[in-house]
Design a protein around this motif. Structure first.
Motif, PDB file in Angstrom:
ATOM      1  N   ASP A  93     -29.790  -1.127  15.416  1.00 36.31           N
ATOM      2  CA  ASP A  93     -30.749  -1.948  14.690  1.00 36.31           C
ATOM      3  C   ASP A  93     -30.079  -3.273  14.323  1.00 36.31           C
ATOM      4  OD1 ASP A  93     -32.142  -2.999  12.171  1.00 36.31           O
ATOM      5  OD2 ASP A  93     -33.460  -1.323  12.736  1.00 36.31           O
ATOM      6  N   VAL A  94     -30.816  -4.364  14.442  1.00 37.18           N
ATOM      7  CA  VAL A  94     -30.247  -5.690  14.162  1.00 37.18           C
ATOM      8  C   VAL A  94     -29.777  -5.826  12.712  1.00 37.18           C
ATOM      9  CG1 VAL A  94     -31.531  -6.862  15.988  1.00 37.18           C
ATOM     10  CG2 VAL A  94     -32.511  -6.721  13.689  1.00 37.18           C
ATOM     11  N   ARG A  95     -30.289  -4.993  11.815  1.00 36.45           N
ATOM     12  CA  ARG A  95     -29.877  -5.044  10.407  1.00 36.45           C
ATOM     13  C   ARG A  95     -28.568  -4.300  10.160  1.00 36.45           C
ATOM     14  NH1 ARG A  95     -35.531  -2.691   8.500  1.00 36.45           N
ATOM     15  NH2 ARG A  95     -34.979  -1.477  10.339  1.00 36.45           N
ATOM     16  N   ASN A  96     -28.126  -3.509  11.135  1.00 30.64           N
ATOM     17  CA  ASN A  96     -26.915  -2.714  10.960  1.00 30.64           C
ATOM     18  C   ASN A  96     -25.714  -3.503  11.488  1.00 30.64           C
ATOM     19  OD1 ASN A  96     -24.903  -0.792  10.880  1.00 30.64           O
ATOM     20  ND2 ASN A  96     -26.220   0.866  11.588  1.00 30.64           N
ATOM     21  N   LEU A  97     -25.265  -4.450  10.688  1.00 26.29           N
ATOM     22  CA  LEU A  97     -24.202  -5.355  11.111  1.00 26.29           C
ATOM     23  C   LEU A  97     -22.894  -4.623  11.401  1.00 26.29           C
ATOM     24  CD1 LEU A  97     -24.870  -8.355   8.690  1.00 26.29           C
ATOM     25  CD2 LEU A  97     -25.739  -7.983  11.022  1.00 26.29           C
ATOM     26  N   ALA A  98     -22.600  -3.580  10.633  1.00 25.70           N
ATOM     27  CA  ALA A  98     -21.363  -2.818  10.866  1.00 25.70           C
ATOM     28  C   ALA A  98     -21.386  -2.162  12.236  1.00 25.70           C
ATOM     29  CB  ALA A  98     -21.176  -1.769   9.770  1.00 25.70           C
ATOM     30  N   CYS A  99     -22.508  -1.560  12.602  1.00 17.49           N
ATOM     31  CA  CYS A  99     -22.617  -0.902  13.907  1.00 17.49           C
ATOM     32  C   CYS A  99     -22.551  -1.927  15.041  1.00 17.49           C
ATOM     33  CB  CYS A  99     -23.901  -0.089  13.984  1.00 17.49           C
ATOM     34  SG  CYS A  99     -24.011   0.913  15.480  1.00 17.49           S
TER      35      CYS A  99
END
Length: 135
Positions: A93-99
């Motif tokens: 997901d674009v909101r999951n910056l850590a991933c």
């Protein structure tokens, strides 16, 4: 899921000895020093076994220590050396910056951006990929 359901699920996964086509397999991630569970990685093989997809979860307490990238690199190496897999993909997901950072630091390349419904919400995800010749 409940704690009891989680225990049953973990026991069922532990009984599996290999990856099977067109099924997901969950693998635990443990800290080498303490043997404490710090996350898991789910792996799916395509029906023809030439592509694998994975999803990764690292407990927030230990995020940022390189465990995610280490696990992803290890999984890619394992899949390329021990199976017929020629491409490994992951979607974040674009909101999951850590991933997204983990996937980029693991040698995977951003290939596409897609929208899909997940738990009733439209989400935007970045698709990452690495091919055996590249890995």
């Amino acid at each position: 899921m409940t704690r009891w359901e989680a225990s049953d699920f973990l026991r069922s996964q532990a009984a599996q000895t290999s990856l099977a086509p067109d099924t997901w397999r969950q693998l635990a991630i443990a800290d080498v020093k303490s043997d404490l569970l710090i996350g898991d990685i789910g792996v799916w093989l395509s029906p023809d076994c030439v592509q694998a997809e994975f999803g990764l979860s690292i407990t927030p307490v230990v995020q940022g220590n390189g465990y995610g990238a280490e696990c992803v690199r290890g999984l890619i190496e394992l899949l390329f050396s021990a199976t017929a897999v020629a491409e490994v993909v992951a979607n974040a997901d674009v909101r999951n910056l850590a991933c997204l950072a983990v996937l980029a630091h693991s040698g995977m390349r951003h290939m596409d951006t897609r929208q899909a419904e997940y738990k009733g919400e439209i989400c935007t995800g970045h698709l990452f990929s690495v091919r055996k010749a590249e890995g």
